[in-house]
Scaffold this active site. Structure first.
Site, mmCIF file in Angstrom:
data_model
loop_
_atom_site.group_PDB
_atom_site.id
_atom_site.type_symbol
_atom_site.label_atom_id
_atom_site.label_comp_id
_atom_site.label_asym_id
_atom_site.label_seq_id
_atom_site.Cartn_x
_atom_site.Cartn_y
_atom_site.Cartn_z
ATOM 1 C CG ASN A 182 -0.323 0.146 2.442
ATOM 2 O OD1 ASN A 182 1.059 -0.513 2.685
ATOM 3 N ND2 ASN A 182 -1.126 0.587 3.414
ATOM 4 C CE LYS A 184 7.914 -10.887 1.103
ATOM 5 N NZ LYS A 184 7.219 -10.619 -0.225
ATOM 6 N N PRO A 185 9.912 -7.017 -1.048
ATOM 7 C CG PRO A 185 9.793 -6.135 -3.240
ATOM 8 C CD PRO A 185 10.610 -7.155 -2.056
ATOM 9 N N GLY A 239 2.834 -5.200 7.612
ATOM 10 C CA GLY A 239 1.628 -5.850 6.711
ATOM 11 C C GLY A 239 0.567 -6.287 7.791
ATOM 12 C CB SER A 240 -2.297 -8.469 7.185
ATOM 13 O OG SER A 240 -1.664 -9.680 6.961
ATOM 14 C CD GLU A 255 5.011 0.106 12.914
ATOM 15 O OE1 GLU A 255 4.009 0.421 13.042
ATOM 16 O OE2 GLU A 255 5.969 0.880 13.412
ATOM 17 C CB CYS A 261 -1.838 0.672 8.604
ATOM 18 S SG CYS A 261 -0.620 1.824 8.464
HETATM 19 P P1 NAD Z 1 0.400 -8.689 4.118
HETATM 20 O O1 NAD Z 1 0.409 -9.121 5.113
HETATM 21 O O2 NAD Z 1 -0.489 -9.860 3.046
HETATM 22 O O3 NAD Z 1 1.691 -8.729 3.143
HETATM 23 C C1 NAD Z 1 2.585 -8.174 3.753
HETATM 24 C C2 NAD Z 1 3.713 -8.605 3.159
HETATM 25 O O4 NAD Z 1 3.981 -9.904 3.975
HETATM 26 C C3 NAD Z 1 4.276 -8.622 1.830
HETATM 27 O O5 NAD Z 1 5.353 -8.507 1.537
HETATM 28 C C4 NAD Z 1 3.788 -10.220 1.515
HETATM 29 O O6 NAD Z 1 4.458 -10.772 0.373
HETATM 30 C C5 NAD Z 1 4.292 -10.773 2.831
HETATM 31 N N1 NAD Z 1 3.877 -12.152 3.056
HETATM 32 C C6 NAD Z 1 2.571 -12.474 2.910
HETATM 33 N N2 NAD Z 1 2.349 -13.682 3.584
HETATM 34 C C7 NAD Z 1 3.667 -14.114 4.187
HETATM 35 C C8 NAD Z 1 4.078 -15.168 4.826
HETATM 36 N N3 NAD Z 1 3.243 -16.346 4.960
HETATM 37 N N4 NAD Z 1 5.282 -15.104 5.318
HETATM 38 C C9 NAD Z 1 6.146 -14.070 5.079
HETATM 39 N N5 NAD Z 1 5.710 -13.129 4.216
HETATM 40 C C10 NAD Z 1 4.472 -13.111 3.741
HETATM 41 O O7 NAD Z 1 -0.272 -7.243 3.850
HETATM 42 P P2 NAD Z 1 -0.364 -6.197 2.519
HETATM 43 O O8 NAD Z 1 -1.745 -6.931 2.028
HETATM 44 O O9 NAD Z 1 0.486 -6.164 1.780
HETATM 45 O O10 NAD Z 1 -0.765 -4.821 3.359
HETATM 46 C C11 NAD Z 1 -1.811 -4.561 3.845
HETATM 47 C C12 NAD Z 1 -1.647 -4.643 5.496
HETATM 48 O O11 NAD Z 1 -0.604 -4.090 5.847
HETATM 49 C C13 NAD Z 1 -2.742 -3.970 6.319
HETATM 50 O O12 NAD Z 1 -3.341 -4.955 7.073
HETATM 51 C C14 NAD Z 1 -2.338 -2.768 6.686
HETATM 52 O O13 NAD Z 1 -3.239 -2.355 7.841
HETATM 53 C C15 NAD Z 1 -0.954 -3.118 7.061
HETATM 54 N N6 NAD Z 1 -0.151 -1.982 7.121
HETATM 55 C C16 NAD Z 1 0.382 -1.503 8.284
HETATM 56 C C17 NAD Z 1 1.191 -0.424 8.151
HETATM 57 C C18 NAD Z 1 1.713 0.029 9.685
HETATM 58 O O14 NAD Z 1 2.669 0.596 9.715
HETATM 59 N N7 NAD Z 1 1.066 -0.375 10.808
HETATM 60 C C19 NAD Z 1 1.418 0.220 7.247
HETATM 61 C C20 NAD Z 1 1.068 -0.325 6.306
HETATM 62 C C21 NAD Z 1 0.349 -1.437 5.942
#
Ligand code: NAD
Length: 480
Positions: A156, A179-180, A233-234, A255, A289
């Site tokens: 995002n 790792k993006p 991430g999530s 985060e 987020c």
């Molecule tokens: P996601 O958790 O699906 O993915 C984030 C990252 O993790 C990606 O690089 C993805 O490829 C990787 N990933 C996915 N599965 C994995 C696994 N099993 N093992 C290791 N890595 C894995 O999240 P998203 O959909 O890319 O982003 C949205 C989420 O990120 C939302 O929940 C949002 O709130 C959160 N977010 C938080 C912040 C913050 O600062 N708190 C900032 C931006 C986004």
């Protein structure tokens, strides 16, 4: 300025070299506004990941021993380069993420500022030299780079989440493997390319896109050389990674997801409240987020607030981000758009009323700016992170109830309070979140500690706190 097409780098970066990857093939990077394939990115194999970790491990002793000034200068050079190339970076962000041009340019600037901030922090790593209370020893505390850091970022904010980690990691003297997200590797590759161009030594910054992600990331976490995981991430994936880190006691910064409440207090100025509410909701098309997720609006203002928000949201120009006058771009994928659509239809089933929008806008992963009224606290849409341009309004009578509803979530990233300043401050102090914006729609700033409580995360990024996540204290006892 480089044009975005010629600047697209769709390769892994390992040990100072761009690589096409092993035999795991590649994956498409899509433009969510059109569904077209912009590039094919190599799927990193286990041996690519291993090579990246080994390169970072080899580079660590020399990089961690460079002077703070040298690390600072590298970050300054990257800052100046990216600032000069902000439009190229913004264009790459728009093409693979889909967001509106203004959002992408704002992200490019925000991302670039992390490099400047941590260039400034690199030379201010604190230490301590004290006499013990008993007077029997000197307590010397020095701080050292923690080691190889694995940095995992979401789609995002593909640029800002990368620099928010690379900046402090490099400033501290860590070497890195970035790792993006699969959706947005080109932005990350561009930033890594800038660090390479301005002189990052081989192995200090590496970029991999492992497929399948989970097992290959777990393999890197299990590698004894990796001492730090910084993940954005999530919450679901964060939880899984925390389990993985437990086995080898890897230090983590997390985060994670948010579910930001907005409380509109009695006596709020309607113009100011609507303007802050729109920013809090619509920045980055709601895919943040920090995005406002639930609006608790005092009954005395409710009808006027809903009318004004409906007018504003109806006027938002939606369309491809590369057309610069569009204010709302596409979601990152049709999958994400469909998640937003499903949440809206569940909200309607649970009694909400669509005032504006409420529909996907094909072709492309667009979703109309949407306003839902008559939402009940506790319904699905108030429990889940919407991550799209949907405003959900709950009316309330009593401020204590609004505070209780705002805190009634497992998340604790950010909250917004809009109203008379003194009342708003009192409410802000009662909210269980890592951050509160008072009469503002945006609070992110590289100079401020960003992070959440509860299931929104562990640690802080940015501010003077940010670099500490990549440093380890060493206590040395000496005779007085
Ligand atoms: P996601 O958790 O699906 O993915 C984030 C990252 O993790 C990606 O690089 C993805 O490829 C990787 N990933 C996915 N599965 C994995 C696994 N099993 N093992 C290791 N890595 C894995 O999240 P998203 O959909 O890319 O982003 C949205 C989420 O990120 C939302 O929940 C949002 O709130 C959160 N977010 C938080 C912040 C913050 O600062 N708190 C900032 C931006 C986004």
């Amino acid at each position: 300025m480089t044009s975005a097409s010629s600047a697209l780098q769709a390769r892994l970066f390992i040990d100072g070299q761009w690589r096409d990857g092993g035999d795991a093939g590649d994956f498409p990077v899509l433009d969510p506004a059109t569904g077209e394939t912009i590039a094919r990115f190599p799927a990193a194999t286990a041996s690519d990941c291993e090579a990246a970790v080994r390169a970072a491990e080899r580079a660590f002793p020399a990089w961690s021993q460079t002077s703070p000034r040298e690390r600072s200068e590298l970050l300054y050079r990257a800052f100046h380069t990216l600032r000069a190339e902000r439009e190229t970076l913004a264009e790459i962000i728009v093409r693979e993420n889909g967001k509106a041009w203004a959002d992408a340019l704002a992200e490019a600037d925000y991302a670039t500022e992390f490099l400047r901030w941590f260039a400034e922090e690199a030379v201010r790593i604190p230490g301590d030299f004290r006499l013990s209370p008993a007077g029997d020893k000197r307590i010397v505390v020095s701080r050292h780079a923690i080691g190889v850091a694995l940095l995992i970022t979401p789609w995002n904010f593909p640029a800002a989440m990368a620099t928010r980690k690379l900046g402090p990691a490099l400033a501290a003297g860590c070497t890195t493997v970035l790792k993006p997200a699969r959706e947005t590797p080109l932005t990350a590759a561009y930033i890594v390319g800038v660090l390479d161009r301005v002189g990052a030594p081989a192995g200090v910054v590496n970029l991999v896109t492992p497929v399948p992600t989970g097992p290959l990331v777990a393999g890197m976490i299990a590698d004894p050389a990796v001492r730090k995981l910084s993940f954005t991430g999530s919450t679901e994936v964060g939880r899984e990674l925390l389990h993985a880190c437990a086995d080898s006691i890897v230090d983590t910064s997390m985060e994670l997801g948010g579910n930001a409440p907005v409380i509109v207090l009695p006596g709020a100025d309607l113009d100011d409240a609507v303007s802050a509410a729109l920013q809090a909701k619509m920045r980055n098309g709601g895919s943040a987020c920090t995005a406002a997720n639930r609006f608790y609006v005092h009954a005395s203002l409710h009808d006027a607030f809903v009318r004004r928000m409906a007018d504003e949201l109806s006027a938002v120009r939606t369309g491809a981000g590369l057309e610069r006058e569009n204010q709302l771009g596409a979601l990152v994928s049709e999958v994400e758009r469909d998640k937003v659509a499903a949440l809206v239809s569940t909200a309607v089933d649970e009694g909400a009323r669509v005032v504006v929008g409420g529909a996907a806008l094909p072709p492309g992963a667009f979703y109309a700016p949407t306003l839902l009224d008559g939402v009940t606290h506790g319904s699905t849409i108030t429990r889940r992170e919407i991550f799209g341009p949907v405003t959900a309004v709950v009316a309330y009578d009593d401020v204590d109830d609004a505070v209780r509803m705002a805190n009634d979530t497992e998340f604790g990233l950010v909250a917004y309070v809009l109203g008379p300043e003194h009342d708003a401050l009192r409410v802000a102090l009662r909210l269980d979140t890592g951050m509160v914006a008072v009469n503002r729609g945006v609070l992110s700033d590289p100079a401020a500690p960003f992070g959440g409580t509860k299931e929104s995360g562990i640690g802080r990024e940015g501010g003077s706190e940010g670099i500490l996540d990549y440093l380890e204290e060493k206590y040395i006892a000496m005779n007085p």
